[in-house]
Write a protein that holds these residues in place. Structure first.
Motif, mmCIF file in Angstrom:
data_model
loop_
_atom_site.group_PDB
_atom_site.id
_atom_site.type_symbol
_atom_site.label_atom_id
_atom_site.label_comp_id
_atom_site.label_asym_id
_atom_site.label_seq_id
_atom_site.Cartn_x
_atom_site.Cartn_y
_atom_site.Cartn_z
ATOM 1 N N ARG A 2 -4.342 -5.989 -14.705
ATOM 2 C CA ARG A 2 -4.669 -6.997 -13.787
ATOM 3 C C ARG A 2 -3.573 -7.798 -13.493
ATOM 4 N NH1 ARG A 2 -10.376 -7.701 -17.264
ATOM 5 N NH2 ARG A 2 -8.913 -7.378 -18.753
ATOM 6 N N ALA A 5 -2.156 -7.143 -10.032
ATOM 7 C CA ALA A 5 -2.544 -7.665 -8.743
ATOM 8 C C ALA A 5 -2.322 -9.215 -8.869
ATOM 9 C CB ALA A 5 -4.235 -7.532 -8.853
ATOM 10 N N GLN A 8 1.182 -9.664 -7.332
ATOM 11 C CA GLN A 8 1.234 -9.285 -6.180
ATOM 12 C C GLN A 8 0.858 -10.261 -4.922
ATOM 13 O OE1 GLN A 8 -1.002 -5.803 -5.502
ATOM 14 N NE2 GLN A 8 0.862 -4.292 -5.858
#
Length: 129
Positions: A2, A5, A8
């Motif tokens: 996670r 993400a 990003q």
């Protein structure tokens, strides 16, 4: 995974705020200035320009890398709290450690990009000349 993400999303925020561009530009300008200024003493001593440039870049990285890291990441958590997005981020199933790891990974990648482009441009010019 996670934290990837979160990393990003943080990279998108960095690109949108232009912090990555500014850090890269600062690094390129300082690296090129040191490369051209450092090439002056290479005359009769037999020291090549690349060696002088690498030595100057090491000195530059000691002082400029922490400054760039602070500049890019000063509002990584406090900025989220100020914008009101920290509450939303904490409501996701990722833990606080994963959130901090994702933010750290994104800012470390951004600093790595800025330093690689800056040192690479100076190294390319020093090797070319």
């Amino acid at each position: 995974m996670r934290f990837l993400a979160i990393a990003q999303a943080e990279m998108r925020i960095l690109a949108r705020n232009r912090w990555l561009f500014m850090a890269t530009l600062i690094m390129v300008l300082f690296a090129l200035a040191l490369t051209f200024a450092g090439s002056a003493p290479t005359g009769t001593l037999g020291v090549d320009m690349l060696t002088v440039s690498v030595t100057s870049m090491i000195t530059l990285s000691v002082y400029l890398a922490p400054l760039l890291a602070l500049m890019m990441s000063f509002d990584a958590v406090a900025g989220d709290a100020e914008r009101g997005s920290l509450g939303l981020l904490l409501s996701y199933p990722a833990g606080r450690g994963e959130i901090l790891l994702g933010k750290f990974a994104a800012h470390l990648a951004a600093l790595t990009i800025a330093m690689t482009v800056g040192f690479g441009s100076a190294g390319a010019i020093a090797a070319y000349m």
